[in-house]
Design an enzyme around this catalytic site. Sequence first.
Site, PDB file in Angstrom:
ATOM      1  CG  ASP A  76     -29.107 -40.191  49.680  1.00  0.00           C
ATOM      2  OD1 ASP A  76     -30.232 -39.711  49.418  1.00  0.00           O
ATOM      3  OD2 ASP A  76     -27.831 -39.695  49.972  1.00  0.00           O
ATOM      4  CB  SER A  77     -31.833 -38.043  46.467  1.00  0.00           C
ATOM      5  OG  SER A  77     -31.286 -37.009  47.547  1.00  0.00           O
ATOM      6  N   GLY A  78     -28.450 -38.335  46.530  1.00  0.00           N
ATOM      7  CA  GLY A  78     -27.426 -37.842  46.375  1.00  0.00           C
ATOM      8  C   GLY A  78     -27.747 -36.426  46.207  1.00  0.00           C
ATOM      9  N   GLY A  79     -28.666 -35.720  47.381  1.00  0.00           N
ATOM     10  CA  GLY A  79     -28.324 -34.905  47.878  1.00  0.00           C
ATOM     11  C   GLY A  79     -26.711 -34.270  48.561  1.00  0.00           C
ATOM     12  N   GLY A 207     -27.829 -35.333  57.234  1.00  0.00           N
ATOM     13  CA  GLY A 207     -27.035 -34.548  58.289  1.00  0.00           C
ATOM     14  C   GLY A 207     -26.421 -35.028  58.991  1.00  0.00           C
ATOM     15  CG  ASP A 257     -26.035 -45.799  54.710  1.00  0.00           C
ATOM     16  OD1 ASP A 257     -25.284 -44.980  54.547  1.00  0.00           O
ATOM     17  OD2 ASP A 257     -26.998 -44.736  55.132  1.00  0.00           O
ATOM     18  CB  CYS A 295     -16.318 -64.063  62.540  1.00  0.00           C
ATOM     19  SG  CYS A 295     -17.232 -63.892  61.125  1.00  0.00           S
ATOM     20  CB  CYS A 297     -18.035 -64.395  57.571  1.00  0.00           C
ATOM     21  SG  CYS A 297     -15.468 -64.413  57.557  1.00  0.00           S
ATOM     22  CB  CYS A 300     -13.849 -66.399  60.663  1.00  0.00           C
ATOM     23  SG  CYS A 300     -13.360 -64.348  60.741  1.00  0.00           S
ATOM     24  CG  HIS A 326     -13.768 -60.515  59.183  1.00  0.00           C
ATOM     25  ND1 HIS A 326     -15.220 -61.452  60.033  1.00  0.00           N
ATOM     26  CD2 HIS A 326     -14.292 -59.130  59.744  1.00  0.00           C
ATOM     27  CE1 HIS A 326     -14.636 -60.782  61.131  1.00  0.00           C
ATOM     28  NE2 HIS A 326     -14.364 -59.732  60.984  1.00  0.00           N
TER      29      HIS A 326
HETATM   30 ZN   LIG Z   1     -15.650 -63.494  60.041  1.00  0.00          ZN
END
Ligand SMILES: [Zn+2]
Length: 365
Positions: A76-79, A207, A257, A295, A297, A300, A326
């Site tokens: 992101d430009s950071g605007g 925005g 994001d 899950c 991961c 988990c 997680h």
């Molecule tokens: Zn997990």
Amino acid sequence: MGELSTAHGVIQTPCFMPVGTQGTVKTLSPLELEQSGAQVLLSNAYHLFLRPGMDVIKQAGGLHNFMHWQKPILTDSGGYQIFSLALLRKIRDEGVEFQSHIDGTRHFLRPEDLIDIQRDLDSDIVMPLDECVHYPCAHDHAEQAMERTLEWAQRSKEYFARNQSHIAGSGQQILFGIVQGATYEDLRETCAKQLIEMDFTGYALGGISVGEPRTLRYNIVKFVTEILPQNKPRYLMGVGLPEDIIQAVESGVDMLDCVVPTRYGRNGTAFTSAGKLTVRNSGFSQDFTPLDKECRCYTCTSFSRAYLRHLCNTGEILGLRLVSLHNVHFFLELMRQIQRVIKDDKFLEFKKEFFGKYNNGADSR
Ligand SMILES: [Zn+2]
């Protein structure tokens, strides 16, 4: 479902981008992110420009090398940060003057400077400088910011094209346009249509999620997404919770994001298939089941709720890391599920099933 080719690999969409504002997704290593299936990370030109500064990152050979992440990066430009974090802003047509929120140093950045900064970062996907407004915002103020965003987009595009023509081969960056216009359909429409005429590789909705009511947000996202070309990526910036993501994808959004997975992780809140869960909850003191039974991961498959609760209660860093890990995995797995059900034309069934489980709330059981 689609694909976006970048200099550091192909991104399958719809996709969620974990946020690494300072060149790190908080508490997680690039290896852990890769193992969670992250395809692309988001970082921030404004923050990296201020710290550690572009000299350091240029010497490191760009942000990929500096942070040891060889997959795509969107910056992101950071605007948004200049308009929300920086002090004493003076916005002129030429650019924006501000004082660093860290040490008060004065800077003046033009749209062209942000293209240079993101070239030195070696970002795969570059965002132009834009002017963000808060909610609520009067129509004339929103219109002025939108007009300036368009003018800056045009300048960014021209400067970017001149820069890129010097770079040969696969190192090509991609530039998106950002649609502004607050919650006003007429402004959003004008902005989107003019950006489409400028012909960007992808389009972002900026925005959004700045304090407006959820229904209004959903309507604006749907309205803008329908105007934007279907054959190009549509990126909703800074959104959101799992329910917002599903809604946005249904409206045609391809990229999202948000800091939510790691921010909530550090607060000891886990996202699970049965809804949000507060790890510190006393009810888990002798619960030896995983955070989320569905899950796969590392957290988990290895640790119990009782142990994670203990880590969070004693302020152990591992607890924050494991819950963040997680959460990031949960968001990325959600996107993989969405990709599968879109391919099988079963998105609506999936949505119904997801909310059926998720809205019960893991805490209320
Ligand atoms: Zn997990």
